[in-house]
Scaffold this active site. Structure first.
Site, PDB file in Angstrom:
ATOM      1  N   GLY A   1       0.817  -1.211   0.000  1.00  0.00           N
ATOM      2  CA  GLY A   1       0.000   0.000   0.000  1.00  0.00           C
ATOM      3  C   GLY A   1       0.846   1.254   0.000  1.00  0.00           C
TER       4      GLY A   1
ATOM      5  N   CYS B   1     -15.928  10.171  18.173  1.00  0.00           N
ATOM      6  CA  CYS B   1     -16.997   9.189  18.035  1.00  0.00           C
ATOM      7  C   CYS B   1     -17.382   8.626  19.401  1.00  0.00           C
ATOM      8  CB  CYS B   1     -16.574   8.099  17.047  1.00  0.00           C
ATOM      9  SG  CYS B   1     -17.936   7.044  16.485  1.00  0.00           S
TER      10      CYS B   1
ATOM     11  N   ARG C   1     -23.110   3.638  14.994  1.00  0.00           N
ATOM     12  CA  ARG C   1     -24.436   3.035  15.075  1.00  0.00           C
ATOM     13  C   ARG C   1     -25.241   3.645  16.225  1.00  0.00           C
ATOM     14  NH1 ARG C   1     -22.628  -1.758  14.684  1.00  0.00           N
ATOM     15  NH2 ARG C   1     -23.127  -2.203  12.514  1.00  0.00           N
TER      16      ARG C   1
ATOM     17  N   HIS D   1     -15.328  11.268  12.383  1.00  0.00           N
ATOM     18  CA  HIS D   1     -13.929  10.834  12.398  1.00  0.00           C
ATOM     19  C   HIS D   1     -13.069  11.802  11.578  1.00  0.00           C
ATOM     20  CE1 HIS D   1     -14.330   6.856  14.351  1.00  0.00           C
ATOM     21  NE2 HIS D   1     -15.566   6.920  13.878  1.00  0.00           N
TER      22      HIS D   1
ATOM     23  N   GLU E   1      -9.972  12.255  11.610  1.00  0.00           N
ATOM     24  CA  GLU E   1      -8.686  11.686  11.205  1.00  0.00           C
ATOM     25  C   GLU E   1      -8.709  11.153   9.783  1.00  0.00           C
ATOM     26  OE1 GLU E   1     -10.775   8.182  13.360  1.00  0.00           O
ATOM     27  OE2 GLU E   1     -10.770  10.369  13.394  1.00  0.00           O
TER      28      GLU E   1
END
Length: 542
Positions: free
Chosen positions: A18, A380, A469, A514, A516
């Site tokens: 990656g 979160c 959620r 989020h 980040e």
């Protein structure tokens, strides 16, 4: 027409395909080319959304709500281009698409087989939507020889013949281990890996060889001879201090030049590496350092917080400081007082997570940050726990908790049972499927004028990526605000709390999203830049 670079890996997993793909994309961008990166994962899961962080690492969420491989985060950070749901495919998704088409009768009664139907579906994914790009880089997950990767290798083999001549090349990332007892690097693992690749009809054009020390010219010549690649196409990929050193290192080794040469391209201009040189200079010559505590649940595997780790580093780059991260298992604070551990740090961050394990320990860390006026950043789950901590210790709400943990008369945090997805109202129950049932992707939030977070952003309407959620229960908003907790950001309809803060605290912010996931080394997220700035101030007080 786009040119295709397929990146495979051999010998062992976790070699850094990656990073290699992202670094090559950055080098091609620096030469003025447009680049798209795609990841092909051989596992049978439809996506990594329900996989354990200990097995898969972080789930990276795109703007359009796809739960994808963490490598897409590297792609975004190195290139600055936002990925989408079409940049990551899995075997599970491929098979699901094929089965749906078979049930519709799209195959007109044919026997559905791996070849041609599975390979055709893979090729369709690889080649669709690339008209605006000069290069498409496709990383093949796993290691050559894995049985689950065979359909992907067959598909990219076929593309070599189906696309115009000199429009496809193969880069093979491999390992040259050092045997200390013999005192030498060994080429045999790479030779066998290339032999395995050749057995499925793929001959690599470039070898990118990982090693922990410089590779002697004699060994490079040996690899060139036995692996049937040009001597200049054996590129050493030495271990680097940071991932942001990799593009410059690969350029010095000639990777980008060799890729262009393999395509028959000979550009006159060298890549502009100024911004990469600036970043690496900041990394290796900081003007100070700070220490923050990340109180988390999955601290045993740093890949579970990959984007968070990078975003923290970006905040350090923005402030020209080195950020040391002290990883703390939240369960530790359920057994002992956090004071002795946390009094030494300059900031506390509680990241996202699921489930009750470690929640009480995280709330003790949050209470410490609030009472000791230490900079605190809750992301979160961290924001949700900050609300529960305030409900318990300031508002004195009895049995304040989350319905995720237990049944309670005062669910400060509750299950999102319905929300809009497009124009359709979706509902779910506790007994429904978990895959793809969260609030996923980029959503708008309205920030209060003159709030701390609005000042940090420099605007009052923001778009951030979500993956959750559960939500803070709006029914408790007034009672918590009476106790000093400011709900400084809400969804545009005023129903879903998005950000919280304490007006009388130097830096205490919680966000439901989020941030980040959108931070880049050349464009650090403002919340991380501001948080690290606050820790620098705190370091002068400790």
């Amino acid at each position: 027409m786009a040119r295709y670079v397929f990146i495979t890996g051999g010998v062992v997993s976790s070699l850094g395909k990656g990073i290699a793909a992202a670094a090559l994309a950055a080098l091609l961008q620096a030469r003025g080319y447009s680049v798209r990166l795609r990841k092909l994962d051989p596992y049978l899961n439809v996506d990594p959304g329900t996989m354990s962080p200990y097995q898969h690492g972080e789930v990276f969420v795109t703007d359009d709500g796809a739960e994808t491989d963490l490598d897409l985060g590297h792609y975004e950070r190195f290139t600055g281009r936002s990925a989408n749901s079409q940049d990551n495919i899995t075997t599970g998704r491929i098979y699901r698409n094929i089965i749906e088409r078979e049930r519709r009768g799209d195959y007109l009664g044919a026997t559905v087989q791996v070849i041609p139907h599975v390979t055709d579906e893979i090729k369709r994914f690889i080649t669709t939507g690339n008209e605006e790009f000069d290069f498409v880089l496709c990383e093949i997950g796993g290691t050559v020889g894995d049985i689950e990767a065979m359909p992907f290798l067959e598909a990219i083999r076929q593309l070599h013949n189906e696309l115009p001549r000199q429009n496809v090349i193969y880069v093979h990332l491999t390992l040259m281990p050092y045997i200390s007892s013999a005192g030498e690097l060994k080429t045999k693992p790479t030779q066998h890996s290339v032999k395995e690749l050749q057995s499925v009809g793929i001959a690599p054009d470039i070898l990118l060889v990982r090693a922990d020390r410089p590779i002697p010219e004699t060994e490079r010549s040996k690899l060139s001879l036995f692996c049937n690649v040009r001597p200049t196409a054996v590129i050493q990929a030495l271990d680097m201090p940071t991932i942001y050193d990799v593009p410059i290192a690969y350029h010095k080794e000639g990777l980008d030049s060799e890729v262009l040469s393999a395509f028959g391209m000979h550009p006159a201009h060298k890549p502009n590496m100024d911004r990469w040189e600036d970043i690496t200079h900041r990394i290796h010559h900081p003007e100070g350092e700070v220490t923050i505590a990340v109180v988390g649940k999955y601290t045993g595997l740093k890949d579970a917080y990959k984007s968070l780790t990078e975003a923290i580093a970006h905040g350090g780059l923005a402030n020209k400081v080195k950020v040391n991260i002290e990883w703390i298992d939240a369960e530790l604070f359920e057994r002992e007082d956090p004071t002795s551990t946390l009094r030494k740090v300059h900031g506390i961050l509680v990241p996202g997570a699921f489930g009750v394990r470690g929640a009480e320990g995280k709330m003790r860390a949050i209470q410490f940050a609030r009472e000791r006026r230490v900079p605190f950043f809750g992301i979160c789950f961290g924001m949700q726990l900050a609300c529960i901590e305030a409900a318990r210790n300031i508002a004195q709400i009895e049995n304040a908790s989350s319905s995720e943990f237990c049944e309670t008369k005062n669910p400060i945090v509750g299950l999102m049972t319905e929300w809009l997805k497009g124009d359709v109202l979706e509902k779910r129950t506790k007994c429904g499927n978990f895959g793809g049932t969260m609030r996923l992707g980029a959503f708008a939030a309205e920030l209060k004028e003159n709030s701390h977070i609005a000042q940090i952003y420099g605007m009052t309407r923001i778009y951030e990526r979500h993956r959750h959620r559960y939500e803070v229960n709006i029914d408790y908003k007034d009672k918590l605000e009476q106790c000093g907790l400011v709900f400084s950001g809400m969804s545009p309809d005023g129903v879903l709390p998005e950000t919280i803060e304490y007006a009388d605290h130097p830096w205490f912010i919680g966000v439901q999203y989020h941030p980040e996931l959108k931070s880049r080394p050349f464009d650090p997220h403002p919340l991380f830049s501001s948080f690290i700035e606050a820790t620098v101030e705190q370091s002068r007080l400790v």
